[in-house]
Design a protein around this motif. Structure first.
Motif, short mmCIF file in Angstrom:
data_model
loop_
_atom_site.label_atom_id
_atom_site.label_comp_id
_atom_site.label_asym_id
_atom_site.label_seq_id
_atom_site.Cartn_x
_atom_site.Cartn_y
_atom_site.Cartn_z
N GLU A 1 0.55 -1.09 -0.05
CA GLU A 1 0.12 0.02 0.12
C GLU A 1 1.07 1.38 0.07
O GLU A 1 1.96 1.35 0.57
CB GLU A 1 -0.84 -0.04 1.15
CG GLU A 1 -1.81 -1.32 1.38
CD GLU A 1 -2.52 -1.13 2.46
OE1 GLU A 1 -3.46 -1.89 2.85
OE2 GLU A 1 -2.00 -0.72 3.66
N SER B 1 0.40 4.95 1.56
CA SER B 1 -0.44 6.08 2.26
C SER B 1 0.00 7.35 2.27
O SER B 1 1.19 7.75 2.26
CB SER B 1 -0.38 5.54 3.86
OG SER B 1 -0.76 4.11 3.96
N THR C 1 -3.81 0.61 -2.92
CA THR C 1 -3.53 -0.75 -2.39
C THR C 1 -3.26 -1.45 -3.60
O THR C 1 -3.55 -1.15 -4.82
CB THR C 1 -5.13 -1.33 -1.84
OG1 THR C 1 -6.05 -1.29 -2.88
CG2 THR C 1 -5.41 -0.67 -0.64
N VAL D 1 -4.54 5.29 3.75
CA VAL D 1 -4.26 4.72 2.71
C VAL D 1 -4.72 5.02 1.45
O VAL D 1 -6.20 5.30 1.44
CB VAL D 1 -4.74 2.98 3.04
CG1 VAL D 1 -4.38 2.18 1.68
CG2 VAL D 1 -3.77 2.52 4.18
#
Length: 303
Positions: A150, A152, A166, A163
């Motif tokens: 991920e 962020s 993904t 986040v």
């Protein structure tokens, strides 16, 4: 943390070989018009984070083995501005507006913030172990989540991580960089993939570089280092291919394409910091001069 530790452990042999080969190797630009100079040396053979200050033109460097952050002038003067043993010195980012340095890494959850003089500001705990750090055009700091694939966004006011992307790759994420449009460029270490993530979250595989680790963007390309190989790679952001930009570094990891149009690279095995700059070919310069002369002549004739 295991995968990143494996990377460092596996690289030990490369570092030892680097010690032997350092006297025999030298950075070598492979593209016409590019030159390289040594900015500073004397670092340990394990320094990674690298940032540029467009205001002072100084560089900030994290020396992992020495547990120290240095400020380095363009003339090569090094000044240690921070040192502590309770945090790693792997990843780094600098905000030239707030004058804050962010660092940590090696898949830790502790992100430390200091000012440009080394004064401690705060520690922030990330919900995931992180690796790459980079500022995007929106002014926010973004971090790679090492093992959850991920990316962020960090809010420095509220100390929160959100986040935003993904499904980025399938293995350990390392270096992170951004272009002016907000596209993220990620080095996926274990798989060796160079990834592009657009602002909407679409992931594009740009190709493979064995042991890819550093990532930055500039001169219209993603640039990356391969840990242990000592090469710098130019990667076409549209997927048009990968070419070797330079070699001879020995186990380089961190790199930063600065706003001054120059590429800065650390060479772990050489314990030195290098700068790549582009100088137009003489024919190009002569052609430009001729064009300007013709233009000037045309203007004189119109008077």
């Amino acid at each position: 943390m295991g995968q990143t530790c494996v990377r460092r452990g596996a690289a030990t042999a490369a570092m030892l070989l680097g010690t032997i080969a350092a006297g025999l190797s030298a950075p070598n630009p492979l593209e016409s018009g590019w030159s390289v100079r040594k900015v500073a040396d004397g670092f340990s053979q394990n320094f990674n984070g690298l940032a540029y200050d467009p205001v002072s033109t100084d560089l900030f460097v994290t020396d992992y083995s020495a547990s120290t952050i240095y400020r380095v002038t363009q003339a090569g003067v090094k000044t240690a501005i921070y040192s502590a043993t309770d945090i790693a010195y792997d990843e780094m980012a600098f905000n030239p507006v707030t004058r804050r340095i962010y660092f940590g890494g090696v898949a830790q959850t502790n992100l430390r913030v200091i000012d440009e003089f080394g004064n401690f500001i705060k520690d922030v705990t990330s919900p995931n172990k992180y690796t790459g750090l980079a500022f995007a055009p929106d002014g926010y700091l973004y971090v790679n989540s090492a093992f959850t694939n991920e990316i962020s966004r960090f809010d420095d006011t509220f100390d929160t991580f959100t986040v935003v992307h993904t499904g980025v790759g399938t293995s350990t994420l390392e270096g992170l960089g951004f272009d002016a449009l907000g596209n993220a460029y990620v080095a996926e270490y274990d798989s060796g993939e160079a990834l592009k993530v657009d602002p909407g979250g679409t992931v594009t595989n740009l190709g493979a570089v064995f042991n890819i680790i550093g990532s930055t963007f500039g001169d219209g390309s993603m640039f990356a280092t391969d840990y242990g190989g000592g090469n710098i790679w130019r990667i076409d952001p549209s997927g048009g291919g990968i070419t070797k930009f330079a070699d001879g570094h020995i186990s380089s990891s961190g790199l930063n394409f600065a706003s001054n149009g120059r590429l800065y690279v650390n060479a772990d095995g050489l314990g030195a910091l290098y700068e790549y700059s582009y100088v137009p070919e003489p024919s190009t310069i002569l052609g430009l001069g001729a064009g300007l002369s013709l233009l000037a002549g045309a203007r004189r004739r119109r008077r």
